[in-house]
Design an enzyme around this catalytic site. Structure first.
Site, PDB file in Angstrom:
ATOM      1  N   LEU A 202       0.817  -1.207   0.000  1.00  0.00           N
ATOM      2  CA  LEU A 202       0.000   0.000   0.000  1.00  0.00           C
ATOM      3  C   LEU A 202       0.854   1.262   0.000  1.00  0.00           C
ATOM      4  CD1 LEU A 202      -2.615  -1.182   2.663  1.00  0.00           C
ATOM      5  CD2 LEU A 202      -2.909  -1.130   0.166  1.00  0.00           C
ATOM      6  N   ASN A 203       0.355   2.294  -0.645  1.00  0.00           N
ATOM      7  CA  ASN A 203       1.037   3.586  -0.639  1.00  0.00           C
ATOM      8  C   ASN A 203       1.147   4.083   0.803  1.00  0.00           C
ATOM      9  OD1 ASN A 203       1.064   3.483  -3.444  1.00  0.00           O
ATOM     10  ND2 ASN A 203      -0.836   4.643  -3.642  1.00  0.00           N
ATOM     11  N   GLY A 204       2.332   4.505   1.188  1.00  0.00           N
ATOM     12  CA  GLY A 204       2.530   4.965   2.549  1.00  0.00           C
ATOM     13  C   GLY A 204       2.983   3.882   3.498  1.00  0.00           C
ATOM     14  N   GLY A 205       3.108   2.636   3.020  1.00  0.00           N
ATOM     15  CA  GLY A 205       3.587   1.548   3.856  1.00  0.00           C
ATOM     16  C   GLY A 205       2.511   0.550   4.198  1.00  0.00           C
ATOM     17  N   GLY A 206       2.922  -0.678   4.508  1.00  0.00           N
ATOM     18  CA  GLY A 206       1.975  -1.731   4.855  1.00  0.00           C
ATOM     19  C   GLY A 206       1.476  -2.476   3.631  1.00  0.00           C
ATOM     20  N   ASP A 234      11.209  -4.952  -3.401  1.00  0.00           N
ATOM     21  CA  ASP A 234      12.025  -6.165  -3.474  1.00  0.00           C
ATOM     22  C   ASP A 234      12.322  -6.691  -2.072  1.00  0.00           C
ATOM     23  OD1 ASP A 234      12.080  -5.344  -6.138  1.00  0.00           O
ATOM     24  OD2 ASP A 234      14.022  -4.360  -5.910  1.00  0.00           O
TER      25      ASP A 234
END
Length: 306
Positions: A202-206, A234
């Site tokens: 997801l954008n922003g992490g997670g 990666d």
């Protein structure tokens, strides 16, 4: 089952990464505030993480008869990566040039020798698991079909490549980022993909994950100031693969992937953040992540419980 835990299939590039305060306009020159030069290639970055964790790894790719090609082979040998699947061809090794401004980056690639990679079925058959990233559709389909016939599990970071549905349903772990998934399927509905397990970073992490039993979960919890996002996906893939090979749940595997991506975005260059498994364990404890590192290798990844 083969003598290698994981074989990666993908490009082998020389990365030139420049951090800029802004992107140049037409016919304009700007000075980079920082630069990084090093070896890269998406699947190769993932294999580097896994080799640093002590897994038995190999690679299928191609390099030129030049200094860059020699550097790739020497680096992998130092890391303990089997290079028997890497062709040396009469073409320049691949190069990738990136300009990075915060979360945004612009990349130009010259594939060169990467166009000449070939899959040796006997070499691929040495793996317990095969990971693909940055490959043409013909290579993806051949590898997925060969692995499926041999009972070898697969992970695929597909990017923008199209994939026939009957091949997609043979993929054990499909990795895509949020933007790629939305463009391909029109929404973030995780049931639109036929892959056995799905990981959408997801954008922003997670990540948003769906396991083979249909359980859906959003994994969040770590965020960092992004210095350079090159190689973050990666690194995330390496976490998924390590967890899968050790019998972890998809959720725990994604948490490890999130930690590796978290480390990567704080450094310039795809491999600058690569550390040992002991160091990752220490960082995971410090962050209170409670990951099941005590688990030994799973005998058959496809038989593990979700």
């Amino acid at each position: 089952m083969g003598d290698l835990d994981v074989i990666g299939i993908g490009n082998l590039n020389y990365d030139i990464i420049m951090l800029v305060d802004r992107f140049p306009e037409f016919h304009e020159k700007v000075n980079a505030k920082e630069a990084h030069f090093g070896l890269g290639g998406a699947a190769a970055n993932t294999i580097t993480w896994l080799a640093s964790f002590g897994l038995k790894t190999g690679y299928i790719g191609a390099v030129g008869r030049d200094e860059i090609g020699e550097a790739h082979l020497s680096f992998f040998r130092r890391m303990g990566v089997d290079t028997g699947g890497i062709r040396v061809v009469d073409a320049p090794s691949g190069v990738a040039v990136a300009m990075v401004h915060g979360d945004d980056k612009r990349i130009v690639k010259y594939p060169g020798a990467n166009l000449f990679k070939e899959i040796d079925p006997d070499y691929l058959g040495r793996a317990r698991h095969v990971h693909l990233s940055s490959n043409p559709i013909e290579t993806i389909e051949k590898a997925i079909n060969l692995a499926d016939e041999r009972g070898i599990t697969t992970s695929l970071d597909i990017g923008e490549a199209p994939l026939r549905r009957e091949v997609e349903e043979r993929v054990d772990y499909l990795m895509m980022n949020e933007d790629e998934y939305r463009r391909k399927f029109g929404s973030l509905d995780p049931f639109l993909s036929r892959a056995k397990n799905l990981v959408i970073t997801l954008n922003g992490g997670g990540a948003l994950i769906r396991d083979s039993q249909g359980n859906v979960q959003e994994i969040r919890g770590l965020s960092a100031k992004v210095v350079d996002s090159t190689g973050a996906g990666d690194a995330f893939d390496a976490g998924i693969i390590y967890g899968a090979l050790h019998g972890w749940s998809l959720a725990d595997s994604a948490r490890l992937g999130m930690l590796l991506a978290y480390l990567t975005v704080q450094k310039v260059g795809a491999r600058s953040a690569v550390v040992s498994l002991d160091e990752v364990k220490r960082l995971a404890r410090e962050l209170g992540m409670n990951l099941p590192f005590e688990n030994g290798p799973a005998r058959n990844v496809r038989e593990q419980k979700p």
